[in-house]
Design a protein around this motif. Sequence first.
Motif, PDB file in Angstrom:
ATOM      1  N   ASP A  64     -25.050 -16.973   7.536  1.00 30.21           N
ATOM      2  CA  ASP A  64     -26.313 -17.653   6.688  1.00 30.21           C
ATOM      3  C   ASP A  64     -27.018 -16.668   5.531  1.00 30.21           C
ATOM      4  OD1 ASP A  64     -28.050 -19.915   6.511  1.00 30.21           O
ATOM      5  OD2 ASP A  64     -29.600 -18.260   7.303  1.00 30.21           O
ATOM      6  N   TYR A  65     -26.859 -15.386   6.387  1.00 27.68           N
ATOM      7  CA  TYR A  65     -27.674 -14.301   5.770  1.00 27.68           C
ATOM      8  C   TYR A  65     -26.963 -14.062   4.178  1.00 27.68           C
ATOM      9  CZ  TYR A  65     -28.887  -9.585   4.154  1.00 27.68           C
ATOM     10  OH  TYR A  65     -29.140  -8.528   3.232  1.00 27.68           O
ATOM     11  N   VAL A  66     -25.561 -14.052   4.265  1.00 32.38           N
ATOM     12  CA  VAL A  66     -24.809 -13.702   2.938  1.00 32.38           C
ATOM     13  C   VAL A  66     -25.079 -15.026   2.148  1.00 32.38           C
ATOM     14  CG1 VAL A  66     -22.512 -13.439   2.171  1.00 32.38           C
ATOM     15  CG2 VAL A  66     -23.054 -12.198   3.987  1.00 32.38           C
ATOM     16  N   LYS A  67     -24.958 -16.172   2.898  1.00 32.97           N
ATOM     17  CA  LYS A  67     -25.113 -17.373   1.870  1.00 32.97           C
ATOM     18  C   LYS A  67     -26.433 -17.089   1.296  1.00 32.97           C
ATOM     19  CE  LYS A  67     -25.945 -22.246   2.350  1.00 32.97           C
ATOM     20  NZ  LYS A  67     -25.868 -23.355   3.092  1.00 32.97           N
ATOM     21  N   ARG A  68     -27.820 -16.943   1.841  1.00 38.54           N
ATOM     22  CA  ARG A  68     -28.912 -16.690   1.364  1.00 38.54           C
ATOM     23  C   ARG A  68     -28.856 -15.776   0.308  1.00 38.54           C
ATOM     24  NH1 ARG A  68     -32.192 -15.023   4.948  1.00 38.54           N
ATOM     25  NH2 ARG A  68     -30.779 -15.309   6.749  1.00 38.54           N
ATOM     26  N   TYR A  69     -28.368 -14.760   0.657  1.00 38.05           N
ATOM     27  CA  TYR A  69     -28.324 -13.564  -0.491  1.00 38.05           C
ATOM     28  C   TYR A  69     -27.556 -14.022  -1.831  1.00 38.05           C
ATOM     29  CZ  TYR A  69     -26.960  -9.212  -2.849  1.00 38.05           C
ATOM     30  OH  TYR A  69     -26.928  -8.234  -3.978  1.00 38.05           O
ATOM     31  N   MET A  70     -26.451 -14.710  -1.524  1.00 32.77           N
ATOM     32  CA  MET A  70     -25.801 -14.966  -2.837  1.00 32.77           C
ATOM     33  C   MET A  70     -26.223 -16.112  -3.493  1.00 32.77           C
ATOM     34  SD  MET A  70     -23.185 -12.721  -2.957  1.00 32.77           S
ATOM     35  CE  MET A  70     -22.512 -13.614  -4.337  1.00 32.77           C
ATOM     36  N   THR A  71     -27.028 -17.091  -2.982  1.00 28.02           N
ATOM     37  CA  THR A  71     -27.553 -17.949  -3.717  1.00 28.02           C
ATOM     38  C   THR A  71     -28.930 -18.025  -4.168  1.00 28.02           C
ATOM     39  OG1 THR A  71     -27.987 -19.305  -1.484  1.00 28.02           O
ATOM     40  CG2 THR A  71     -25.820 -19.687  -2.678  1.00 28.02           C
ATOM     41  N   GLY A  72     -29.629 -16.923  -3.455  1.00 30.06           N
ATOM     42  CA  GLY A  72     -31.042 -16.750  -3.874  1.00 30.06           C
ATOM     43  C   GLY A  72     -31.446 -15.509  -4.939  1.00 30.06           C
ATOM     44  N   LYS A  73     -32.508 -15.351  -5.030  1.00 31.87           N
ATOM     45  CA  LYS A  73     -33.002 -14.352  -6.199  1.00 31.87           C
ATOM     46  C   LYS A  73     -32.618 -13.016  -6.086  1.00 31.87           C
ATOM     47  CE  LYS A  73     -37.228 -17.211  -7.075  1.00 31.87           C
ATOM     48  NZ  LYS A  73     -38.610 -17.214  -7.180  1.00 31.87           N
ATOM     49  N   GLU A  74     -32.256 -12.585  -4.786  1.00 33.79           N
ATOM     50  CA  GLU A  74     -31.834 -11.181  -4.539  1.00 33.79           C
ATOM     51  C   GLU A  74     -30.581 -10.655  -5.206  1.00 33.79           C
ATOM     52  OE1 GLU A  74     -31.942  -7.744  -0.873  1.00 33.79           O
ATOM     53  OE2 GLU A  74     -31.790 -10.080  -0.517  1.00 33.79           O
ATOM     54  N   TYR A  75     -29.613 -11.331  -5.014  1.00 32.48           N
ATOM     55  CA  TYR A  75     -28.141 -11.121  -5.847  1.00 32.48           C
ATOM     56  C   TYR A  75     -28.496 -11.069  -7.140  1.00 32.48           C
ATOM     57  CZ  TYR A  75     -23.579 -11.926  -7.155  1.00 32.48           C
ATOM     58  OH  TYR A  75     -22.316 -11.974  -7.885  1.00 32.48           O
ATOM     59  N   LEU A  76     -29.215 -12.185  -7.824  1.00 33.49           N
ATOM     60  CA  LEU A  76     -29.444 -11.878  -9.282  1.00 33.49           C
ATOM     61  C   LEU A  76     -30.126 -10.621  -9.680  1.00 33.49           C
ATOM     62  CD1 LEU A  76     -28.979 -13.493 -12.052  1.00 33.49           C
ATOM     63  CD2 LEU A  76     -31.078 -14.857 -11.569  1.00 33.49           C
ATOM     64  N   ARG A  77     -31.139 -10.590  -8.848  1.00 29.57           N
ATOM     65  CA  ARG A  77     -31.918  -9.400  -9.100  1.00 29.57           C
ATOM     66  C   ARG A  77     -31.063  -8.064  -9.169  1.00 29.57           C
ATOM     67  NH1 ARG A  77     -36.008 -10.391  -5.913  1.00 29.57           N
ATOM     68  NH2 ARG A  77     -35.166  -9.333  -4.327  1.00 29.57           N
ATOM     69  N   ASP A  78     -30.395  -8.012  -7.908  1.00 30.55           N
ATOM     70  CA  ASP A  78     -29.578  -6.817  -7.975  1.00 30.55           C
ATOM     71  C   ASP A  78     -28.406  -6.718  -9.154  1.00 30.55           C
ATOM     72  OD1 ASP A  78     -30.709  -6.129  -5.701  1.00 30.55           O
ATOM     73  OD2 ASP A  78     -29.003  -7.006  -4.355  1.00 30.55           O
ATOM     74  N   LEU A  79     -27.995  -7.795  -9.421  1.00 33.25           N
ATOM     75  CA  LEU A  79     -27.013  -7.787 -10.581  1.00 33.25           C
ATOM     76  C   LEU A  79     -27.830  -7.326 -12.013  1.00 33.25           C
ATOM     77  CD1 LEU A  79     -25.409 -11.471 -10.286  1.00 33.25           C
ATOM     78  CD2 LEU A  79     -24.014  -9.287 -10.170  1.00 33.25           C
ATOM     79  N   ARG A  80     -28.991  -7.716 -12.166  1.00 33.13           N
ATOM     80  CA  ARG A  80     -29.875  -7.588 -13.270  1.00 33.13           C
ATOM     81  C   ARG A  80     -30.242  -5.829 -13.300  1.00 33.13           C
ATOM     82  NH1 ARG A  80     -33.912 -12.417 -13.374  1.00 33.13           N
ATOM     83  NH2 ARG A  80     -32.738 -14.111 -14.279  1.00 33.13           N
ATOM     84  N   THR A  81     -30.492  -5.317 -12.120  1.00 35.50           N
ATOM     85  CA  THR A  81     -30.562  -4.026 -12.004  1.00 35.50           C
ATOM     86  C   THR A  81     -29.502  -3.088 -12.686  1.00 35.50           C
ATOM     87  OG1 THR A  81     -32.340  -4.432 -10.078  1.00 35.50           O
ATOM     88  CG2 THR A  81     -31.086  -2.178 -10.509  1.00 35.50           C
ATOM     89  N   VAL A  82     -28.126  -3.358 -11.814  1.00 36.45           N
ATOM     90  CA  VAL A  82     -27.058  -2.735 -12.127  1.00 36.45           C
ATOM     91  C   VAL A  82     -26.734  -2.802 -13.829  1.00 36.45           C
ATOM     92  CG1 VAL A  82     -24.481  -2.410 -11.818  1.00 36.45           C
ATOM     93  CG2 VAL A  82     -26.107  -3.014 -10.092  1.00 36.45           C
ATOM     94  N   THR A  83     -26.859  -4.091 -14.288  1.00 40.27           N
ATOM     95  CA  THR A  83     -26.308  -4.144 -15.847  1.00 40.27           C
ATOM     96  C   THR A  83     -27.318  -3.560 -16.520  1.00 40.27           C
ATOM     97  OG1 THR A  83     -27.120  -6.571 -15.679  1.00 40.27           O
ATOM     98  CG2 THR A  83     -25.018  -6.092 -15.240  1.00 40.27           C
ATOM     99  N   SER A  84     -28.678  -3.723 -16.175  1.00 44.36           N
ATOM    100  CA  SER A  84     -29.690  -2.981 -16.990  1.00 44.36           C
ATOM    101  C   SER A  84     -29.351  -1.659 -17.163  1.00 44.36           C
ATOM    102  CB  SER A  84     -31.045  -3.269 -16.576  1.00 44.36           C
ATOM    103  OG  SER A  84     -30.942  -2.718 -15.361  1.00 44.36           O
ATOM    104  N   GLN A  85     -29.069  -0.706 -16.313  1.00 44.67           N
ATOM    105  CA  GLN A  85     -28.878   0.566 -16.005  1.00 44.67           C
ATOM    106  C   GLN A  85     -27.520   0.700 -16.927  1.00 44.67           C
ATOM    107  OE1 GLN A  85     -30.625   3.296 -14.568  1.00 44.67           O
ATOM    108  NE2 GLN A  85     -32.043   1.595 -14.683  1.00 44.67           N
ATOM    109  N   ALA A  86     -26.639   0.006 -16.978  1.00 44.37           N
ATOM    110  CA  ALA A  86     -25.153   0.116 -17.729  1.00 44.37           C
ATOM    111  C   ALA A  86     -25.736   0.107 -19.232  1.00 44.37           C
ATOM    112  CB  ALA A  86     -24.434  -1.092 -17.463  1.00 44.37           C
ATOM    113  N   VAL A  87     -26.453  -0.912 -19.501  1.00 40.60           N
ATOM    114  CA  VAL A  87     -27.065  -0.959 -20.967  1.00 40.60           C
ATOM    115  C   VAL A  87     -27.612   0.284 -21.358  1.00 40.60           C
ATOM    116  CG1 VAL A  87     -28.636  -2.001 -22.453  1.00 40.60           C
ATOM    117  CG2 VAL A  87     -27.083  -3.660 -21.095  1.00 40.60           C
ATOM    118  N   ALA A  88     -28.672   0.735 -20.567  1.00 36.87           N
ATOM    119  CA  ALA A  88     -29.314   2.125 -21.003  1.00 36.87           C
ATOM    120  C   ALA A  88     -28.306   3.169 -21.070  1.00 36.87           C
ATOM    121  CB  ALA A  88     -30.339   2.409 -19.877  1.00 36.87           C
TER     122      ALA A  88
END
Length: 252
Positions: A64-88
């Motif tokens: 249930d924890y992984v489901k909530r992580y993958m379908t919630g805001k946290e996963y998307l936020r983590d993706l954005r954090t990594v990709t924004s660093q890659a762009v920089a």
Amino acid sequence: MFRSLLSISILVVAFTEAARPMILQINGSDSKDSNVDERCTSWRVAEEANNLLPWRTIPPECGDYVKRYMTGKEYLRDLRTVTSQAVAYAKSLNLSGDGKSAWVFDVDETILSNLPYYALHGYGLELFDAASFDAWTELGVAPPIVPTLRLYNELLRLGFKAILLTGRSDTYRNITVQNLHLAGYKNWEMLLLRTPEESGIRATRYKSNRRKGLIDDGYHILGNIGDQWSDLLDSSMANRSFKLPNPMYFIS
């Protein structure tokens, strides 16, 4: 002087006494075991930091924890954090201008999302079934991972050559190309898939060998992004690698 020392002593004793219940409470909490979310968060952090031994399924209590992580805001936020660093990072570089400045992208869970498939298979609770996953792959409908798509387009704009390096078999080349186009990816330099001769090679070695081939062909691998450590480590590594989150499965 005596009064000052006495005052300091009283403060030290008072601080120690005040802190002691906190320490005892933490120890007591550990002995009673933390709640499930805390344990699963610790497991996920260890997994993302590559501190776990090879594993085949997520812990049963963490479904249930992984489901909530993958379908919630946290996963998307983590993706954005990594990709924004890659762009920089990418913007900080001066490209050689020889057309050989490359960025390597993994495919599954990096530029394409298989979340619709894993939603039907417990978000990593079930053992991987190759036949079932291959049937999903053949549909060619995996959606894009939007933060990575934005990174991809920005890198093309900056002048990088996008090289897609996947562990998929070359038998899925046509459907993978169709899926990539459907998801909005275009103008990649090359799409590298496993040949029959590479089918038994571990992912870490297979991808290292392919990167070495790129370097031998004159490419400068300035960046690499993937959801597995096997996408990034071993030999012939990029100047800078970026690890995307994926607590659903592990590939060595």
